[in-house]
Design a protein around this motif. Structure first.
Motif, PDB file in Angstrom:
ATOM      1  N   SER A 172       0.700  -1.229  -0.094  1.00 13.43           N
ATOM      2  CA  SER A 172       0.142  -0.150  -0.023  1.00 13.43           C
ATOM      3  C   SER A 172       0.759   1.301  -0.124  1.00 13.43           C
ATOM      4  N   THR A 173       0.557   2.205  -0.844  1.00 14.75           N
ATOM      5  CA  THR A 173       1.239   3.368  -0.890  1.00 14.75           C
ATOM      6  C   THR A 173       1.138   4.211   0.408  1.00 14.75           C
ATOM      7  N   ASN A 174      -0.117   3.895   0.925  1.00 21.11           N
ATOM      8  CA  ASN A 174      -0.179   4.880   2.216  1.00 21.11           C
ATOM      9  C   ASN A 174       0.767   4.196   3.342  1.00 21.11           C
TER      10      ASN A 174
ATOM     11  N   GLN B 180      -0.733  -2.146  -6.422  1.00 19.10           N
ATOM     12  CA  GLN B 180      -0.840  -2.374  -4.916  1.00 19.10           C
ATOM     13  C   GLN B 180      -1.054  -3.789  -4.689  1.00 19.10           C
TER      14      GLN B 180
ATOM     15  N   ARG C 156      -5.499  -0.079   0.379  1.00 17.87           N
ATOM     16  CA  ARG C 156      -6.485   0.325   1.578  1.00 17.87           C
ATOM     17  C   ARG C 156      -7.503   1.347   1.158  1.00 17.87           C
ATOM     18  N   GLY C 157      -8.701   0.869   1.476  1.00 18.08           N
ATOM     19  CA  GLY C 157      -9.963   1.733   1.137  1.00 18.08           C
ATOM     20  C   GLY C 157     -10.378   2.188   2.259  1.00 18.08           C
ATOM     21  N   ARG C 158     -11.418   3.010   2.255  1.00 20.53           N
ATOM     22  CA  ARG C 158     -12.230   3.421   3.511  1.00 20.53           C
ATOM     23  C   ARG C 158     -12.893   2.432   4.299  1.00 20.53           C
TER      24      ARG C 158
ATOM     25  N   TRP D 240      -8.721  -1.696  -1.893  1.00 18.95           N
ATOM     26  CA  TRP D 240      -8.800  -0.861  -2.979  1.00 18.95           C
ATOM     27  C   TRP D 240      -8.223  -1.505  -4.125  1.00 18.95           C
TER      28      TRP D 240
ATOM     29  N   LYS E 200     -18.086   5.775  -9.537  1.00 22.52           N
ATOM     30  CA  LYS E 200     -16.606   6.451  -8.763  1.00 22.52           C
ATOM     31  C   LYS E 200     -15.562   6.240  -9.601  1.00 22.52           C
TER      32      LYS E 200
ATOM     33  N   GLY F 137     -10.981   7.440  -4.848  1.00 21.80           N
ATOM     34  CA  GLY F 137     -11.148   7.256  -3.595  1.00 21.80           C
ATOM     35  C   GLY F 137     -10.001   7.673  -3.015  1.00 21.80           C
ATOM     36  N   ILE F 138     -10.110   8.518  -1.706  1.00 22.25           N
ATOM     37  CA  ILE F 138      -9.249   9.125  -0.833  1.00 22.25           C
ATOM     38  C   ILE F 138      -9.460   8.485   0.426  1.00 22.25           C
TER      39      ILE F 138
ATOM     40  N   ILE G 182      -4.609   8.529  -2.460  1.00 22.43           N
ATOM     41  CA  ILE G 182      -5.482   9.180  -3.420  1.00 22.43           C
ATOM     42  C   ILE G 182      -5.383   7.906  -4.561  1.00 22.43           C
ATOM     43  N   GLY G 183      -6.499   7.046  -4.931  1.00 25.18           N
ATOM     44  CA  GLY G 183      -6.481   6.188  -5.860  1.00 25.18           C
ATOM     45  C   GLY G 183      -7.425   6.840  -7.109  1.00 25.18           C
TER      46      GLY G 183
HETATM   47  C1  BTN Z   1     -11.932   4.511  -0.948  1.00 24.44           C
HETATM   48  O1  BTN Z   1     -12.286   3.351  -0.125  1.00 24.44           O
HETATM   49  O2  BTN Z   1     -12.811   5.460  -1.651  1.00 24.44           O
HETATM   50  C2  BTN Z   1     -10.590   5.028  -0.462  1.00 24.44           C
HETATM   51  C3  BTN Z   1      -9.408   4.415  -1.340  1.00 24.44           C
HETATM   52  C4  BTN Z   1      -8.040   4.907  -1.235  1.00 24.44           C
HETATM   53  C5  BTN Z   1      -7.177   4.299  -2.326  1.00 24.44           C
HETATM   54  C6  BTN Z   1      -5.886   4.766  -2.293  1.00 24.44           C
HETATM   55  S1  BTN Z   1      -5.077   4.205  -3.549  1.00 24.44           S
HETATM   56  C7  BTN Z   1      -3.243   5.150  -2.947  1.00 24.44           C
HETATM   57  C8  BTN Z   1      -3.483   4.976  -1.369  1.00 24.44           C
HETATM   58  N1  BTN Z   1      -2.887   3.843  -0.919  1.00 24.44           N
HETATM   59  C9  BTN Z   1      -3.731   3.006  -0.341  1.00 24.44           C
HETATM   60  O3  BTN Z   1      -3.628   1.922   0.119  1.00 24.44           O
HETATM   61  N2  BTN Z   1      -4.816   3.542  -0.319  1.00 24.44           N
HETATM   62  C10 BTN Z   1      -4.957   4.899  -1.122  1.00 24.44           C
END
Ligand code: BTN
Length: 324
Positions: A89-91, A113, A117-119, A124, A184, A187-188, A206-207
């Motif tokens: 994950s870049t995060n 990735q 990771r998503g919300r 994601w 969509k 996602g952020i 940010i994806g």
């Molecule tokens: C969502 O669920 O809407 C948020 C998604 C966020 C995805 C981005 S991709 C780059 C960054 N690294 C991750 O692991 N998640 C975010």
């Protein structure tokens, strides 16, 4: 910084002598030649001439730092770009760099990735070499409570970058989903490391679905997700999009840090697509009603049968097609 230092050395398409390449990446000239052969096998077109050295003519679409930087005017955002072919994950990686002291504006991008990771604990979908997966280290001098509205600011920056790169006007679904035609495309995910009254750092992840086609999405997402390529009917230059996004991010982030959410609210509202729509919110007492807009602190205002309620965090579902 990239895991492909040889490509970084050849970015820009200028001739570079074998000795110079070897010096820059810290290997022997024989090793350079072997690496050039490996890159050619991976689809890169590299010209080699005895007196002049090497020149990169083209290659598969990559988000290399040099490529992105060609499109960035921002001073701090993207001054340091870390690129990976693949990362969990870049995060996660940006968080690690931030803990080690990475400066504000440090960016991590990856071609794919394995555990994006998503919300709300979701994953994601991150297929390789198609989209943008970007995380940036932020160190804003704001209270932890004010951080929530920063993800609204990021959605605004994405909407502006979508407009600049495709001419298409997207809609922002509070708090920070960016939609094209109700589907969509971005996602952020904002992750924070803070003390009670001080933000140590934030990772803004940010994806953006740039070049994915319908079949690149898992079946369950095909009706909900889209990409810029699908909507604009042409391939998107990923490095140019990333560069433009960093410019927009720095611009709106600086306004936000200087004046809070009110400083960017007019621009956000112009993209916000929920006002007048009947919604159901999961979170904040699960209100149902008609969206009346966003408050100056970034909370969603929903008019229910009991009056207008404020929602600071939650997941909004559109409810029927009623508009008022
Ligand atoms: C969502 O669920 O809407 C948020 C998604 C966020 C995805 C981005 S991709 C780059 C960054 N690294 C991750 O692991 N998640 C975010």
């Amino acid at each position: 910084m990239t895991d492909e230092p040889l490509l970084e050395a050849l970015q820009g398409g200028e001739w570079c002598s074998g000795a110079e390449v070897a010096r820059r990446i810290g290997v022997s000239r024989t090793a350079v030649w072997k690496k050039i052969e490996m890159l050619r096998e991976r689809g890169y077109s590299i010209e080699a001439t005895a007196g002049r050295g090497y020149r990169l003519l083209g290659g598969p679409d990559r988000l290399l730092p040099g490529e992105i930087r060609r499109h960035v005017s921002a001073r701090r955002f993207g001054a340091e770009i870390v690129h990976r072919e693949e990362v969990d994950s870049t995060n996660r990686l940006a968080g690690e760099l931030a803990r080690e002291g990475a400066a504000e504006g440090t960016v991590v991008v990856a071609e794919s990735q394995t555990a994006g990771r998503g919300r709300l604990g979701r994953t994601w979908t991150s297929p390789s070499h198609l989209n943008l997966y970007l995380s940036i280290v932020l160190r804003p001098a704001v209270a932890p409570a004010d951080v929530t509205s920063l993800s609204l600011v990021a959605a605004l920056a994405v909407a502006e970058a979508v407009l600049a790169s495709t001419g298409l006007r997207s809609g922002i679904k509070w708090p920070n989903d960016v939609l094209l035609g109700e589907r969509k495309v971005c996602g952020i995910l904002t992750e924070m490391d803070a003390e009670a009254d001080r933000v140590r750092f934030l990772i803004l992840g940010i994806g953006v679905n740039l070049n994915a086609t319908t079949r690149d999405f898992p079946p369950e997402l095909r009706r909900k997700a889209s990409s810029l390529r699908i909507a604009a009917r042409r391939r998107i230059d990923r490095a140019a999009f990333a560069g433009n996004l960093l410019d927009q991010l720095e611009l709106f982030y600086d306004r936000f840090v200087g004046g809070g959410f009110p400083a960017v609210q007019e621009a956000y509202d112009a993209y916000h697509c929920l006002p007048g729509r009947r919604v159901r919110v999961d979170g904040g007492g699960n209100p149902r009603g008609v969206v009346r807009g966003v408050a100056p602190d970034g909370a969603l205002l929903v008019e229910t049968s009991d009056g207008v309620v404020r929602v600071s965090a939650g997941e909004v579902s559109l409810h029927g097609s009623y508009r008022s």
